[in-house]
Each structure stands twice: as C-alpha cells, then as structure tokens.
Motif scaffolding. Structure first.
Motif, PDB file in Angstrom:
ATOM      1  N   MET A 165      -0.827   9.695  -1.689  1.00 30.53           N
ATOM      2  CA  MET A 165      -1.380  10.521  -2.761  1.00 30.53           C
ATOM      3  C   MET A 165      -2.323   9.654  -3.578  1.00 30.53           C
ATOM      4  O   MET A 165      -1.916   8.644  -4.160  1.00 30.53           O
ATOM      5  CB  MET A 165      -0.281  11.089  -3.658  1.00 30.53           C
ATOM      6  N   ILE A 166      -3.595  10.045  -3.593  1.00 31.93           N
ATOM      7  CA  ILE A 166      -4.599   9.315  -4.364  1.00 31.93           C
ATOM      8  C   ILE A 166      -5.787  10.247  -4.565  1.00 31.93           C
ATOM      9  O   ILE A 166      -6.109  11.050  -3.682  1.00 31.93           O
ATOM     10  CB  ILE A 166      -5.020   8.009  -3.641  1.00 31.93           C
ATOM     11  N   ALA A 215      -1.993   5.433  -7.282  1.00 32.12           N
ATOM     12  CA  ALA A 215      -1.736   5.982  -5.954  1.00 32.12           C
ATOM     13  C   ALA A 215      -0.239   5.955  -5.707  1.00 32.12           C
ATOM     14  O   ALA A 215       0.501   5.190  -6.341  1.00 32.12           O
ATOM     15  CB  ALA A 215      -2.474   5.187  -4.878  1.00 32.12           C
ATOM     16  N   ALA A 216       0.212   6.790  -4.784  1.00 32.54           N
ATOM     17  CA  ALA A 216       1.625   6.821  -4.395  1.00 32.54           C
ATOM     18  C   ALA A 216       1.714   6.876  -2.877  1.00 32.54           C
ATOM     19  O   ALA A 216       0.956   7.599  -2.232  1.00 32.54           O
ATOM     20  CB  ALA A 216       2.339   8.018  -5.015  1.00 32.54           C
ATOM     21  N   LEU A 250       4.831  -0.973  -7.368  1.00 29.38           N
ATOM     22  CA  LEU A 250       6.208  -0.757  -7.814  1.00 29.38           C
ATOM     23  C   LEU A 250       6.991  -0.049  -6.709  1.00 29.38           C
ATOM     24  O   LEU A 250       6.657   1.074  -6.320  1.00 29.38           O
ATOM     25  CB  LEU A 250       6.227   0.071  -9.091  1.00 29.38           C
ATOM     26  N   MET A 251       8.028  -0.706  -6.211  1.00 30.28           N
ATOM     27  CA  MET A 251       8.828  -0.163  -5.126  1.00 30.28           C
ATOM     28  C   MET A 251      10.076   0.533  -5.662  1.00 30.28           C
ATOM     29  O   MET A 251      10.642   0.133  -6.686  1.00 30.28           O
ATOM     30  CB  MET A 251       9.242  -1.277  -4.166  1.00 30.28           C
ATOM     31  N   ALA A 304       6.274   3.688  -2.886  1.00 33.27           N
ATOM     32  CA  ALA A 304       5.535   2.731  -3.712  1.00 33.27           C
ATOM     33  C   ALA A 304       4.624   3.486  -4.666  1.00 33.27           C
ATOM     34  O   ALA A 304       3.990   4.477  -4.286  1.00 33.27           O
ATOM     35  CB  ALA A 304       4.705   1.793  -2.842  1.00 33.27           C
ATOM     36  N   ALA A 305       4.586   3.020  -5.898  1.00 35.63           N
ATOM     37  CA  ALA A 305       3.615   3.493  -6.883  1.00 35.63           C
ATOM     38  C   ALA A 305       2.647   2.348  -7.141  1.00 35.63           C
ATOM     39  O   ALA A 305       3.059   1.281  -7.597  1.00 35.63           O
ATOM     40  CB  ALA A 305       4.307   3.921  -8.172  1.00 35.63           C
ATOM     41  N   LEU A 306       1.389   2.552  -6.808  1.00 34.34           N
ATOM     42  CA  LEU A 306       0.375   1.514  -6.981  1.00 34.34           C
ATOM     43  C   LEU A 306      -0.455   1.816  -8.214  1.00 34.34           C
ATOM     44  O   LEU A 306      -0.832   2.967  -8.455  1.00 34.34           O
ATOM     45  CB  LEU A 306      -0.520   1.443  -5.744  1.00 34.34           C
TER      46      LEU A 306
END
Length: 296
Positions: free
Chosen positions: A166-167, A215-216, A285-286, A226-228
């Motif tokens: 997702m981005i 992004a996810a 973030l994991m 992950a949340a980037l």
C-alpha cells in the motif's frame, strides 16, 4: 545483548529484530523479525546486500555527463553497467565511527576524481528502536564548488505470492529501454497501490512523485507486516521488480528522480554549496500480522 562480528560484519539485536551490517557500503546484509527475514540479500556487485545507501545520488546518469552552473562534468562507469550508477558509497569500505548492541554509525569520504566530480563526506546510522529498523543517511559537500546532490535507500524486501503493498503517489514516470525515466503521467492502474494490492507479475522499474513518505507491506504467509516511513529529503520513491527473481522487490525512498541531472529542476536534486548538507531517514516498523488481516 552483546554485539557480534563475523568478518567485516556487525550484528545488531533488539527484542525481535536482528540485523547484520557490513563495512562494505554500510550495507544491511540480513534483517529478521521474530526469526523471519523481511529483507533479502540480492543487491550489490555480489548480491550480498539487503539494503544499501545511494550517495551522493541514486540511479544512473545519462551519457555519463552533466552540466551545472555553466560547467560540464563527466563520469566513468563504476560497475559493469555502461552508466555510472547509484553513487560511490555502496561500492566502498566505510569506517565504523560508533556502535552499540543496537546501533552502528559509519562514515565514508571521497575526493573528486576521473570516476566522479563529487567530493563529499557521508554518514549512515543503522539503529534498532523497539521493533523498528531506522536508517539515517547524511551527506555534506566537501568540494570546492556547488553541485546537485541527492540521497536514497535501496532496500530489497522479501516477496511472497501474497505480498501486498500500500503506497500512494500522484505521478508516475515510464521507463526507456536504457532504464532511464521517459515521460511523467498518471499512475497506471496496474501500478496503483493506493488501496493496497498484490504485486504485479511483470517487470517494473519506475519512479513515482507526490508521495507522503508512507507505505505498508504485508506478508500473509509469513504472518508479519511493515510500516515504512521516510522523512527529511526523501519525498520520492522507485519501485523495482525484476522478472528473473521472484523472491524480492525494491521500494526505494529517494530525494530525487533517476537521471535528475538531465531533468527540469534537476529532478529534485538539491544544490549544495561547499559545507552544506542533506539528510533523510527511513524507518521500517515491523509487527505481527493479525490473523483477521490475512487476505484470502
């Protein structure tokens, strides 16, 4: 926890995160969360890098030439690619300045030469904070004249058949046969990840603009997500998905477009006078993927 070394590598640990970092390129060579790899060693000259820094800019330079402030400059190829690619940092040995069980800070400096006209000092910090891998990259112009600088991170994320991304972006650049950007336009349906979707089963090597830095990524088979988040100068991104390997994809936060030296406004490259600097941070973030979030 104690810091470990193997050859030129350093092992960082915090909670469920374990990351290995090399002096070569200050590159991450492995990253796991709860024992599951979320970055894949697939980059660099020997495909041993799971993330590397792009400095003093990323991607290629058309014709290995640029003009800036009424002066012409030339580059020489730095890999088997005919075009100078991804800067110098990823190919060089960096010096370890500081480290602890949860972080390592490296620096690298170079002077202008026949390969590149850039002289600079750069630092990369790799830090584990909670369940997050934090990558902070800094570059300072150490040359005698102003030049256009840029930064980027090049992570190789694990890819599974059910991986979802997702981005959101406002603009997309299609690709020329020489892997340089061609023309901008609306984001095609196949590459529109605003609502989250499976990764396309096709070649992709494209730049995107109009990004909020977030992004996810979800890996239902692995049970993790992950949340980037990218901040500082990193307000664009590249997506790279080869057809020769299906175990990774690259989401590359960058401060500029590829081949920015030949684009209007230098594609986001920043003019740095001698002594001026540029920096950007990427946080990954994991977390565990809730069972109800798995896509069937």
């Amino acid at each position: 926890m104690n810091q470990g070394r193997a050859g030129d590598e350093i092992e960082l640990r915090h909670g469920d995160l374990v990351v290995r970092v090399s002096h070569r390129g200050a590159a991450v060579t492995a990253a796991t969360y709860r024992g599951v790899p979320f970055l894949v060693a697939a980059g660099g000259p020997e495909e041993t890098m799971a993330n590397f820094a792009m400095v003093p800019f990323g991607n290629r330079v058309e014709g290995n030439v640029m003009s800036f402030a009424d002066r012409d400059y030339t580059f020489q190829p730095n890999t088997a690619d005919p075009l100078y690619r991804h800067g110098d940092g990823w190919l060089s040995l960096w010096q370890l300045e500081d480290s602890s069980p949860e972080h390592a800070q490296f620096c690298f400096s170079r002077g202008a030469d026949s390969v590149s006209p850039y002289a600079y000092l750069t630092r990369q910090e790799i830090r584990l904070a909670g369940n997050a891998l934090v990558l902070t990259l800094f570059v300072e112009n150490r040359g005698e004249t102003a030049l256009p600088f840029g930064l980027g991170q090049h992570p190789f994320f694990a890819r599974t058949p059910k991986t979802r991304l997702m981005i959101a972006a406002d603009r997309y650049w299609n690709e020329r046969p020489d892997h340089l950007p061609d023309m901008p336009g609306p984001v095609p349906d196949d590459f529109d990840f605003r609502s989250g979707r499976l990764l396309p089963q096709k070649w992709m090597n494209n730049a995107f603009e109009g990004w909020n830095g977030r992004a996810a990524i979800t890996w239902p088979e692995l049970g993790i997500q992950a949340a980037l988040e990218a901040d500082g100068a990193l307000d664009r991104f590249m997506l790279y998905m080869p057809v020769t390997r299906g175990d990774f994809f690259c989401l590359e936060p960058m401060s500029h477009l590829p081949n920015g030296h030949h684009l209007p406004d230098f594609g986001g490259l920043r003019r740095l006078a001698p002594g001026e600097a540029l920096a950007g941070t990427v946080t990954i973030l994991m977390s565990e993927l809730p069972v109800q979030s798995e896509v069937r």
